[in-house]
Scaffold this motif. Structure first.
Motif, PDB file in Angstrom:
ATOM      1  N   ASN A  93       0.850  -1.176   0.000  1.00  0.00           N
ATOM      2  CA  ASN A  93       0.000   0.000   0.000  1.00  0.00           C
ATOM      3  C   ASN A  93       0.885   1.224   0.000  1.00  0.00           C
ATOM      4  O   ASN A  93       1.833   1.328   0.753  1.00  0.00           O
ATOM      5  CB  ASN A  93      -0.876  -0.010   1.253  1.00  0.00           C
ATOM      6  N   GLU A  94       0.579   2.123  -0.887  1.00  0.00           N
ATOM      7  CA  GLU A  94       1.466   3.272  -1.044  1.00  0.00           C
ATOM      8  C   GLU A  94       1.115   4.421  -0.117  1.00  0.00           C
ATOM      9  O   GLU A  94       1.938   5.267   0.155  1.00  0.00           O
ATOM     10  CB  GLU A  94       1.423   3.773  -2.496  1.00  0.00           C
ATOM     11  N   LYS A  95      -0.138   4.430   0.320  1.00  0.00           N
ATOM     12  CA  LYS A  95      -0.560   5.537   1.167  1.00  0.00           C
ATOM     13  C   LYS A  95      -0.656   5.081   2.616  1.00  0.00           C
ATOM     14  O   LYS A  95      -1.003   3.945   2.895  1.00  0.00           O
ATOM     15  CB  LYS A  95      -1.926   6.068   0.699  1.00  0.00           C
ATOM     16  N   ALA A  96      -0.350   6.003   3.536  1.00  0.00           N
ATOM     17  CA  ALA A  96      -0.455   5.662   4.947  1.00  0.00           C
ATOM     18  C   ALA A  96      -1.925   5.536   5.323  1.00  0.00           C
ATOM     19  O   ALA A  96      -2.744   6.342   4.914  1.00  0.00           O
ATOM     20  CB  ALA A  96       0.207   6.740   5.793  1.00  0.00           C
ATOM     21  N   GLU A  97      -2.233   4.478   6.071  1.00  0.00           N
ATOM     22  CA  GLU A  97      -3.619   4.282   6.489  1.00  0.00           C
ATOM     23  C   GLU A  97      -3.783   4.751   7.922  1.00  0.00           C
ATOM     24  O   GLU A  97      -2.833   4.765   8.688  1.00  0.00           O
ATOM     25  CB  GLU A  97      -3.965   2.798   6.397  1.00  0.00           C
ATOM     26  N   PRO A  98      -5.018   5.112   8.296  1.00  0.00           N
ATOM     27  CA  PRO A  98      -5.226   5.515   9.682  1.00  0.00           C
ATOM     28  C   PRO A  98      -4.940   4.351  10.631  1.00  0.00           C
ATOM     29  O   PRO A  98      -5.292   3.208  10.310  1.00  0.00           O
ATOM     30  CB  PRO A  98      -6.699   5.907   9.731  1.00  0.00           C
ATOM     31  N   PRO A  99      -4.254   4.622  11.761  1.00  0.00           N
ATOM     32  CA  PRO A  99      -3.841   3.544  12.662  1.00  0.00           C
ATOM     33  C   PRO A  99      -4.993   2.645  13.106  1.00  0.00           C
ATOM     34  O   PRO A  99      -4.793   1.442  13.238  1.00  0.00           O
ATOM     35  CB  PRO A  99      -3.261   4.296  13.853  1.00  0.00           C
ATOM     36  N   VAL A 139      -5.466   0.053  10.570  1.00  0.00           N
ATOM     37  CA  VAL A 139      -4.359  -0.898  10.614  1.00  0.00           C
ATOM     38  C   VAL A 139      -4.589  -1.907  11.728  1.00  0.00           C
ATOM     39  O   VAL A 139      -4.408  -3.124  11.555  1.00  0.00           O
ATOM     40  CB  VAL A 139      -3.021  -0.151  10.840  1.00  0.00           C
ATOM     41  N   MET A 140      -5.036  -1.395  12.895  1.00  0.00           N
ATOM     42  CA  MET A 140      -5.251  -2.288  14.034  1.00  0.00           C
ATOM     43  C   MET A 140      -6.428  -3.223  13.787  1.00  0.00           C
ATOM     44  O   MET A 140      -6.355  -4.417  14.071  1.00  0.00           O
ATOM     45  CB  MET A 140      -5.487  -1.469  15.299  1.00  0.00           C
ATOM     46  N   LYS A 195      -5.482  -5.958  11.435  1.00  0.00           N
ATOM     47  CA  LYS A 195      -4.650  -6.975  12.094  1.00  0.00           C
ATOM     48  C   LYS A 195      -5.516  -7.907  12.947  1.00  0.00           C
ATOM     49  O   LYS A 195      -5.332  -9.124  12.931  1.00  0.00           O
ATOM     50  CB  LYS A 195      -3.603  -6.316  12.987  1.00  0.00           C
ATOM     51  N   GLN A 205       3.089   3.542  20.968  1.00  0.00           N
ATOM     52  CA  GLN A 205       2.996   4.117  19.616  1.00  0.00           C
ATOM     53  C   GLN A 205       1.939   5.229  19.636  1.00  0.00           C
ATOM     54  O   GLN A 205       1.103   5.250  20.533  1.00  0.00           O
ATOM     55  CB  GLN A 205       2.585   3.043  18.599  1.00  0.00           C
ATOM     56  N   PRO A 206       2.001   6.123  18.639  1.00  0.00           N
ATOM     57  CA  PRO A 206       1.046   7.244  18.678  1.00  0.00           C
ATOM     58  C   PRO A 206      -0.379   6.833  18.308  1.00  0.00           C
ATOM     59  O   PRO A 206      -0.910   7.229  17.283  1.00  0.00           O
ATOM     60  CB  PRO A 206       1.625   8.225  17.655  1.00  0.00           C
ATOM     61  N   VAL A 207      -1.007   6.022  19.157  1.00  0.00           N
ATOM     62  CA  VAL A 207      -2.418   5.691  18.963  1.00  0.00           C
ATOM     63  C   VAL A 207      -3.151   6.002  20.261  1.00  0.00           C
ATOM     64  O   VAL A 207      -2.559   5.964  21.324  1.00  0.00           O
ATOM     65  CB  VAL A 207      -2.625   4.199  18.611  1.00  0.00           C
ATOM     66  N   TYR A 208      -4.431   6.319  20.131  1.00  0.00           N
ATOM     67  CA  TYR A 208      -5.205   6.562  21.339  1.00  0.00           C
ATOM     68  C   TYR A 208      -5.456   5.244  22.023  1.00  0.00           C
ATOM     69  O   TYR A 208      -5.573   4.201  21.387  1.00  0.00           O
ATOM     70  CB  TYR A 208      -6.527   7.249  21.003  1.00  0.00           C
TER      71      TYR A 208
END
Lengths: 318, 247
Positions: free
Chosen positions: A27-33, A36-37, A40, A134-137
């Motif tokens: 994936n070329e674009k960053a996805e919102p964390p 991603v979670m 997973k 990591q920078p996640v809430y």
């Protein structure tokens, strides 16, 4: 709006490629964390043995009830009057059907198995403090577990219902009325809410107890107690109306077998031997409204509770 | 020198127990700061407060100009934290584990993989990148932990007892790597450890913690000068002056 839809389609197609072709899923674009979670967690669920076993059980239930229906087809159709207004629903509710009953027992187990070790296993593995640095809430942890499980369950049940539906069409040769179709949609919705309720119970205990064995035992005992209470005669079980199993049973009974609903409230002898007429769906929903609202509200309340406890906790490694 | 960490009168109380009491500290850019002290002296709690993983009862922490209490997510963007005994998803490979971390830091997947390969090579795990972390040894896990911390390109890394359980050569390599990184990337490092010898080798300045207080702070030679009157004493001797049992 279109942009949002497009990103959604993009995300879903990426998840599908990631599942089918793990090597090519770049994936070329960053996805919102959060996404991603969630993705997973979905992968974890889909690859876990316990989910696969329950998945197989649910499929077997559906296949079993389909085969049973086919075998006793002539007998069933003989009993059913030609002017039956809920003819199509009979594939789910004919008198020997196991589908609704087994689902009613499997859903809590499914919810518990997807959630009982959500938080405490991350803690014992030591991954909780790593993810939280990591920078996640912090709520993303809880939210991703909940959303992933709910997504998988919703997808599974929707597909299952669609297959049963299609098979019903082929086998009966008669389509559902709009009323029946909506009843099936309500059934699907309520069943997903019901799984979410148990998922939330499991998530709550997984946040409270350090040991996943403690949380699974607590969940199973809650399930056992509620099941026993719900299995008691109606006069007794109805006095524990906060029992989620009882609430679900009643709501489903009212929505799926509307002709029984009248019997439930007034025994037929007292009603002067008159069989109550079939109520339209919106009337049934009003009657089942209390149970439906309780399941949704209870689910939300449980999630809020686990949220409250989790946000206040200090996270140390292990 | 611009400060990267500034702690002012930081205090943490758990009901009646004071874990950290009134700690003030400044760590400058490019420094390696060592934190030593017995178990329960408040080292880890201080670290947790710097990251916003615990709220201080009073006092204030400022990390890279950000207050971790009000902006915990922003702090975690710029600070890499390696907890002691770090955990990985054992059913995933080492590569997958750190790519996941990178993606949580909003690094696109393609770039995350490139960075991950580079870092795994750097910490000497390139040949086991596609092995599941469940099969990693303790030393490999710690090195993977370091890669995991570095993948977000932090300006400060905090390592909580990173060398416990690694064999002596492993420790040596690990510390050398940290010193190297500091030189190359002007990284600031905060390191807590029980091994005084290692700390003395690598750290510019050291803070000694006892019962939630920082009883001494400075470079080993400065502290030696202050306590013994000459610069020849080791950190071991200095440390012992604070912890000998007095009759």
């Amino acid at each position: 709006m279109k942009q949002i839809l497009l990103t959604y389609v993009h995300n879903i197609s990426n998840a599908v490629t990631a599942f089918l072709l793990p090597e090519r899923a770049y994936n070329e674009k960053a996805e919102p964390p959060l996404w991603v979670m969630v993705s997973k967690e979905i992968t974890d669920i889909v690859h876990s043995w316990r989910f696969l076993i329950l998945f197989a059980l649910i499929i077997m239930t559906a296949v079993g009830s389909v085969i049973a229906f086919e075998l006793q087809y002539s007998e069933i159709t003989r009993d059913i009057k030609i002017d039956d207004k809920i003819f199509f629903l009979r594939i789910f509710t004919w008198k020997n059907s196991i589908f609704l009953m087994v689902m009613q027992y499997l859903c809590p187990v499914l919810g518990i198995c997807l959630g009982f070790d959500a938080i405490n296993s991350e803690q014992t593995k030591g991954t909780l403090s790593r993810v939280l640095s990591q920078p996640v809430y912090r709520d993303y942890i809880l939210l991703s577990k909940f959303l992933a499980a709910l997504l998988v369950v919703s997808l599974l049940f929707t597909v299952l219902m669609m297959i049963m539906f299609a098979w019903g069409l082929l086998s009966l040769g008669v389509g559902p009325t709009l009323d029946e179709f909506l009843r099936l949609l309500w059934y699907l919705f309520l069943t997903i809410v019901y799984v979410a309720f148990w998922l939330n119970i499991a998530l709550f205990f997984s946040g409270i107890f350090r040991q996943s064995s403690a949380s699974v035992l607590t969940c199973i005992s809650a399930w056992l107690i509620f099941s026993v209470l719900a299995a008691l005669p109606f006069e007794i079980s109805s006095s524990f109306s906060l029992n989620p199993i009882f609430a679900y049973q009643q709501a489903i009974m009212i929505l799926m077998t509307p002709e029984l609903e009248g019997l439930l409230k007034v025994p037929i002898e007292y009603a002067g031997g008159v069989r109550p007429t079939l109520l339209p769906l919106n009337q049934n929903i009003i009657i089942a409204g209390g149970f439906i609202t309780y399941l949704i509200a209870g689910s939300v309340a449980l999630f809020a509770m686990s949220y409250y406890f989790f946000m206040r906790r200090e996270i140390r490694s292990r | 020198m611009e400060p990267v960490i500034t702690l002012t009168h930081l205090t943490k109380k758990y009901r009646d127990f004071t874990a950290v009491s009134d700690i003030s500290l400044r760590v400058n850019k490019g420094e390696i700061f060592g934190v030593v002290g017995p178990n329960g002296a408040g080292k880890s709690t201080t670290i947790l407060m710097m990251l916003g993983l615990t709220e201080p009862t009073s006092g204030e922490a400022c990390v890279c100009g950000v207050n971790p209490v009000t902006e915990p997510v922003k702090v975690k963007q710029i600070v890499g934290y390696l907890p002691e005994d770090v955990g990985f998803y054992d059913d995933r490979t080492g590569l997958e584990n750190i790519v996941y971390t990178a993606r949580l830091n909003r690094v696109p997947e393609v770039e995350a993989r490139q960075r991950a390969f580079k870092l795994l090579d750097r910490v000497g795990l390139a040949d086991v990148a596609n092995k599941k972390t469940g099969q990693y040894s303790k030393g490999m896990r710690q090195r993977l932990g370091l890669a995991d911390v570095l993948i977000k390109n932090p300006s400060l890394i905090i390592l909580d007892e990173p060398t416990t359980g690694i064999d002596p050569t492993g420790v040596h390599e690990f510390l050398e790597l940290i010193a190297c990184l500091r030189e190359e990337q002007k990284l600031t490092v905060l390191l807590s450890s029980h091994n005084l010898h290692q700390i003395e080798q690598i750290c510019d300045r050291v803070g000694i913690f006892r019962d939630g207080q920082m009883v001494a702070e400075g470079s080993p030679s400065d502290m030696s000068l202050k306590i013994f009157g000459d610069k020849t004493h080791s950190l071991d001797d200095i440390y012992n002056t604070f912890f000998t049992v007095k009759d």
